[in-house]
Design a protein around this motif. Structure first.
Motif, mmCIF file in Angstrom:
data_model
loop_
_atom_site.group_PDB
_atom_site.id
_atom_site.type_symbol
_atom_site.label_atom_id
_atom_site.label_comp_id
_atom_site.label_asym_id
_atom_site.label_seq_id
_atom_site.Cartn_x
_atom_site.Cartn_y
_atom_site.Cartn_z
ATOM 1 N N ALA A 155 -28.099 43.068 62.077
ATOM 2 C CA ALA A 155 -27.587 42.011 62.946
ATOM 3 C C ALA A 155 -27.462 42.511 64.385
ATOM 4 O O ALA A 155 -27.848 41.826 65.339
ATOM 5 C CB ALA A 155 -26.233 41.521 62.424
ATOM 6 N N GLU A 156 -26.958 43.723 64.547
ATOM 7 C CA GLU A 156 -26.787 44.263 65.902
ATOM 8 C C GLU A 156 -28.122 44.363 66.632
ATOM 9 O O GLU A 156 -28.254 43.976 67.796
ATOM 10 C CB GLU A 156 -26.124 45.647 65.839
ATOM 11 C CG GLU A 156 -25.951 46.244 67.209
ATOM 12 C CD GLU A 156 -25.210 47.580 67.206
ATOM 13 O OE1 GLU A 156 -24.665 47.956 66.145
ATOM 14 O OE2 GLU A 156 -25.181 48.231 68.253
ATOM 15 N N ASP A 157 -29.143 44.860 65.908
ATOM 16 C CA ASP A 157 -30.461 44.984 66.547
ATOM 17 C C ASP A 157 -31.135 43.630 66.732
ATOM 18 O O ASP A 157 -31.929 43.446 67.661
ATOM 19 C CB ASP A 157 -31.363 45.893 65.710
ATOM 20 C CG ASP A 157 -30.921 47.342 65.772
ATOM 21 O OD1 ASP A 157 -30.073 47.671 66.632
ATOM 22 O OD2 ASP A 157 -31.407 48.152 64.950
ATOM 23 N N ALA A 158 -30.834 42.691 65.842
ATOM 24 C CA ALA A 158 -31.440 41.361 65.984
ATOM 25 C C ALA A 158 -31.044 40.742 67.320
ATOM 26 O O ALA A 158 -31.876 40.169 68.023
ATOM 27 C CB ALA A 158 -31.012 40.461 64.830
ATOM 28 N N LYS A 159 -29.772 40.895 67.681
ATOM 29 C CA LYS A 159 -29.325 40.353 68.972
ATOM 30 C C LYS A 159 -29.863 41.187 70.133
ATOM 31 O O LYS A 159 -30.413 40.648 71.104
ATOM 32 C CB LYS A 159 -27.792 40.315 69.026
ATOM 33 C CG LYS A 159 -27.267 39.815 70.366
ATOM 34 C CD LYS A 159 -25.744 39.683 70.382
ATOM 35 C CE LYS A 159 -25.263 39.335 71.790
ATOM 36 N NZ LYS A 159 -23.795 39.222 71.862
ATOM 37 N N GLY A 160 -29.726 42.496 70.022
ATOM 38 C CA GLY A 160 -30.132 43.369 71.135
ATOM 39 C C GLY A 160 -31.629 43.342 71.390
ATOM 40 O O GLY A 160 -32.079 43.398 72.537
ATOM 41 N N LEU A 161 -32.421 43.245 70.334
ATOM 42 C CA LEU A 161 -33.870 43.164 70.510
ATOM 43 C C LEU A 161 -34.290 41.793 71.025
ATOM 44 O O LEU A 161 -35.290 41.664 71.729
ATOM 45 C CB LEU A 161 -34.600 43.481 69.199
ATOM 46 C CG LEU A 161 -34.717 44.976 68.841
ATOM 47 C CD1 LEU A 161 -35.318 45.151 67.453
ATOM 48 C CD2 LEU A 161 -35.557 45.732 69.870
ATOM 49 N N TYR A 195 -26.331 42.810 75.719
ATOM 50 C CA TYR A 195 -26.784 44.209 75.611
ATOM 51 C C TYR A 195 -28.223 44.206 75.127
ATOM 52 O O TYR A 195 -28.683 43.230 74.541
ATOM 53 C CB TYR A 195 -25.901 45.037 74.657
ATOM 54 C CG TYR A 195 -25.984 44.566 73.208
ATOM 55 C CD1 TYR A 195 -26.873 45.184 72.313
ATOM 56 C CD2 TYR A 195 -25.203 43.511 72.743
ATOM 57 C CE1 TYR A 195 -26.962 44.744 70.987
ATOM 58 C CE2 TYR A 195 -25.300 43.067 71.430
ATOM 59 C CZ TYR A 195 -26.172 43.690 70.563
ATOM 60 O OH TYR A 195 -26.276 43.257 69.267
ATOM 61 N N GLU A 196 -28.914 45.292 75.377
ATOM 62 C CA GLU A 196 -30.300 45.394 74.923
ATOM 63 C C GLU A 196 -30.441 46.532 73.934
ATOM 64 O O GLU A 196 -29.890 47.605 74.122
ATOM 65 C CB GLU A 196 -31.232 45.674 76.109
ATOM 66 C CG GLU A 196 -31.342 44.524 77.090
ATOM 67 C CD GLU A 196 -32.375 44.815 78.171
ATOM 68 O OE1 GLU A 196 -33.503 45.220 77.824
ATOM 69 O OE2 GLU A 196 -32.034 44.659 79.359
ATOM 70 N N THR A 197 -31.208 46.288 72.892
ATOM 71 C CA THR A 197 -31.590 47.351 71.971
ATOM 72 C C THR A 197 -32.941 47.889 72.437
ATOM 73 O O THR A 197 -33.867 47.113 72.672
ATOM 74 C CB THR A 197 -31.726 46.790 70.541
ATOM 75 O OG1 THR A 197 -30.443 46.307 70.122
ATOM 76 C CG2 THR A 197 -32.214 47.860 69.569
ATOM 77 N N PRO A 198 -33.064 49.187 72.599
ATOM 78 C CA PRO A 198 -34.341 49.737 73.083
ATOM 79 C C PRO A 198 -35.462 49.574 72.057
ATOM 80 O O PRO A 198 -35.201 49.488 70.854
ATOM 81 C CB PRO A 198 -34.033 51.217 73.320
ATOM 82 C CG PRO A 198 -32.866 51.512 72.447
ATOM 83 C CD PRO A 198 -32.070 50.240 72.359
ATOM 84 N N PHE A 199 -36.714 49.527 72.536
ATOM 85 C CA PHE A 199 -37.869 49.424 71.651
ATOM 86 C C PHE A 199 -38.189 50.810 71.086
ATOM 87 O O PHE A 199 -39.287 51.347 71.276
ATOM 88 C CB PHE A 199 -39.082 48.861 72.412
ATOM 89 C CG PHE A 199 -38.967 47.392 72.780
ATOM 90 C CD1 PHE A 199 -37.780 46.691 72.601
ATOM 91 C CD2 PHE A 199 -40.051 46.705 73.297
ATOM 92 C CE1 PHE A 199 -37.671 45.343 72.936
ATOM 93 C CE2 PHE A 199 -39.955 45.365 73.633
ATOM 94 C CZ PHE A 199 -38.766 44.682 73.456
ATOM 95 N N ARG A 200 -37.212 51.382 70.375
ATOM 96 C CA ARG A 200 -37.386 52.711 69.784
ATOM 97 C C ARG A 200 -36.806 52.717 68.374
ATOM 98 O O ARG A 200 -36.009 51.861 68.005
ATOM 99 C CB ARG A 200 -36.671 53.762 70.648
ATOM 100 C CG ARG A 200 -37.370 54.026 71.978
ATOM 101 C CD ARG A 200 -36.964 55.367 72.562
ATOM 102 N NE ARG A 200 -35.527 55.454 72.780
ATOM 103 C CZ ARG A 200 -34.918 55.018 73.886
ATOM 104 N NH1 ARG A 200 -35.604 54.473 74.858
ATOM 105 N NH2 ARG A 200 -33.614 55.134 74.003
#
Lengths: 321, 356
Positions: free
Chosen positions: A149-155, A187-192
């Motif tokens: 869920a956290e990455d779904a929003k940040g990505l 916030y942004e999740t990095p593409f890593r």
């Protein structure tokens, strides 16, 4: 932090960015009044209006093509394919128009295309596919696939802000099954890649729904210490993280829910063969869906999709090698 | 003007001095001729360079169709946006692209619009508000519709225009774009460049009903125009643009013309009856505009010489330029956040009507 489902986290990412940036608009079939086939955009039309939550004609090429036009004159369209499978009807616009525009004439195309993907619920051959590799093979496109869920929003936020065409793979079977703490605000999740679980004896490399399959399969596997690496981004592919994990563990299982041939995992395996041969203590093993359409009937579907048991079996085999 | 395509008269214009638009000054009419002369001179030079082996691949031109792009583009404002196809070099010239940059483009040189990444007329100079075509031609109809959609959403008085051929009308994107534009009543102009052949396939094998008649089914007007008359093309486009920016929605303009050369330089066009080519040669758009202006006392011969000299100089400049550095072949695949604000910019719009 707020606990929410993967689906709500996608919604939260869209809503956050729409509030922050009036250039962002959503386009898709049945996303406005109805709120989307999966209700990702439920309530959006009330907050943002029908212009920014656009119910479009039933035309995937039209959705992507008009989004490209809107993007090059300053909007930030986020397109929903109702099911990832339907993106085949918009393929040409993504691959030939959006993907090549910057390279050819220096004009960035800032669009995000959401693909509700994956199987596990009797969707059959046209509502269960994982077509991410089509786009990995096409230059000029980024491809991301959150598992939490956290990455779904940040990505989602990062994809909208990224000035390139981004294919955002959202797994339908995670929508309501996966919940997690999600940071409030933007916030942004990095593409890593991200290490989903630390471990030393073997690494399972996966993305999307298969991260959860891998975690479950290796939570208690004969006492072995097993790392799970969640790729999160397929283009760009985090080669450093992959090679680092292989160097650390020396044994690798690569899992795809997509069809076996030329899947994302095939690229990961090739990378390891080319650049980490000396680090390996055994063959790279792959678990993927065989090269067949996703069948409808539950026992048939279960027979092809990578299961916890198949991943566990591959890990056991490699640990004993 | 609004006739069906089969009614377009064949043969030289009988009223050479007639101006189909009340909105053109003599300077405008000379400007139309000059842009058409420039297009033809550049393409003739490029064909020679192709035969000398200096243009790689093949070469595609718009010989005999110059009025379609020049006339339509003359009606477009600086902030309007265009998707330009491969028979429409005149659009780039009217919007302000330099001839040397175009010849460099054809030769795959560094100074070409795409720096050698794409060839032929597969380019759009973002500084002139133009999007480069892809080879799946009607794709651009959707891109143009999308630009128009953005203008409408932002309540801007701007318009988008794209060209496409008779073959494009068979593709699904033609339908998707026409339908979308009709449903959303978008400020977009679709110019169907009916040059009678899609590669070797004649229009009778492309459609059973002239596509201009389909416009009504999508909820907006379709008009057929003599595509070999730059002034008629201007006037039809001017009227369509006025409708578009005033909220009247899209227009389909069928420009009836003829592809006078092969699909590409490699095509001997043996499938086209010679009599048909000869018939259309009598309707050459440049001769027609030149005759009109001669009757007005314009020194057309001097204009021809001036344009030739300009193209000679452009060719010298282009030939002197380097090929791209092979080390750059994998550059510029992805934009960085610094490129975030890179958008299409306004182009030249020489029509006198925008200055009054």
């Amino acid at each position: 932090m707020t606990e929410m489902t993967y689906l709500r986290a996608i919604s939260d990412g869209l809503r956050t960015e729409m509030r922050d940036d009036e250039r962002v608009l959503l386009m898709g079939e049945d996303i406005g009044v109805y709120g989307g086939a999966f209700k990702v955009t439920d309530g959006f039309i009330e907050e943002f209006g029908a212009d920014r939550v656009m119910d479009t004609p039933l035309a995937e090429s039209g959705i992507v093509g008009t989004a490209v036009g809107a993007a090059v004159v300053g909007l930030r369209p986020v397109c929903e394919m109702q099911f990832a499978d339907f993106v085949s009807c918009g393929f040409d616009q993504i691959v030939n128009v959006a993907g090549k525009m910057l390279y050819r004439q220096g004009l960035p195309v800032n669009i995000t295309v959401r693909l509700p993907s994956g199987g596990g619920f009797s969707g059959g051959p046209f509502h269960s596919q994982n077509p991410e590799a089509w786009f990995m093979h096409s230059p000029g496109l980024k491809v991301v696939a959150p598992s939490t869920a956290e990455d779904a929003k940040g990505l989602m936020i990062a994809s909208i802000r990224d000035p390139n065409p981004v294919i955002y793979m959202e797994h339908k079977n995670l929508y309501r099954r996966v919940k997690g703490e999600v940071p409030d605000g933007s916030y942004e999740t990095p593409f890593r890649a991200r290490v989903a679980r630390e471990g030393d004896d073997l690494v399972v490399i996966a993305y999307g729904q298969m991260v959860h399959t891998a975690l479950e399969a290796t939570a208690d596997l004969d006492g072995a210490s097993i790392m799970v690496l969640d790729l999160r981004s397929l283009v760009p592919l985090d080669e450093e993280a992959i090679l680092g994990a292989v160097h650390h563990c020396s044994k690798v299982v690569v899992v795809d829910e997509a069809n076996y041939t030329c899947a994302a995992g095939a690229q990961v395996s090739a990378l390891i063969a080319e650049r980490a041969f000396e680090d390996l203590d055994g063959p790279v093993l792959r678990v993927a869906t065989p090269d067949v359409p996703i069948p409808f009937s539950p026992p048939l579907e279960a027979a092809v999709l990578p299961s916890v048991e198949r991943v566990r079996e591959a890990c056991r085999q490699l640990l004993e090698y | 003007m609004a006739t069906s395509s089969t009614d377009v008269p064949i043969g030289p214009s009988t009223a050479a001095q007639e101006c189909p638009s009340a909105h053109l000054t003599v300077d405008d009419r000379v400007g139309l001729l000059r842009a058409m002369l420039l297009m033809r001179a550049i393409e003739e030079r490029a064909m020679n360079l192709y035969r000398q082996g200096k243009v790689p691949g093949s070469f595609y031109d718009g010989f005999g169709q110059e009025a379609v792009s020049v006339g339509a583009t003359w009606a477009m404002a600086p902030a309007d946006r265009l998707c330009v196809l491969h028979r429409d070099l005149g659009a780039h010239l009217v919007r302000g692209v330099a001839p040397a940059a175009i010849l460099s483009q054809y030769m795959g040189r560094e100074a070409g619009i795409t720096s050698g990444r794409d060839g032929n007329v597969h380019f759009g100079d973002l500084r002139t508000g133009c999007v480069g075509m892809v080879s799946m031609l009607p794709d651009m109809m959707l891109v143009a519709a999308g630009m128009a959609m953005a203008f409408k959403l932002r309540k801007e008085q701007r318009c988008a225009l794209t060209w496409f051929g008779d073959g494009s009308t068979s593709r699904g994107d033609f339908h998707e774009a026409m339908n979308w534009a009709g449903v959303q009543r978008l400020p977009v102009i679709f110019v169907l460049e009916n040059n009678q052949f899609a590669y070797s396939t004649p229009i009778k094998q492309q459609f059973a009903v002239n596509p201009v008649e389909r416009a009504a089914a999508y909820g907006f007007p379709g008009v057929s125009v003599d595509g070999n008359d730059a002034e008629a093309m201007f006037e039809a486009t001017r009227a369509a643009r006025e409708r578009a920016v005033c909220g009247g929605g899209p227009t389909l303009i069928e420009a009836v013309t003829m592809r006078m050369h092969g699909h590409g330089a490699h095509d001997d066009m043996k499938y086209v009856p010679k009599a048909l080519v000869e018939e259309w040669r009598q309707k050459d758009p440049i001769d027609r505009q030149g005759n009109r202006l001669k009757e007005l006392g314009v020194d057309v011969d001097a204009l021809v010489k001036e344009v030739r000299a300009e193209v000679d100089a452009a060719a010298r400049k282009a030939l002197a330029g380097p090929m791209p550095d092979p080390a750059t072949a994998t550059d510029r695949l992805f934009a960085s956040r610094d490129d975030d604000e890179v958008l299409l910019e306004d182009g030249a719009a020489p029509w006198s009507g925008f200055r009054s």
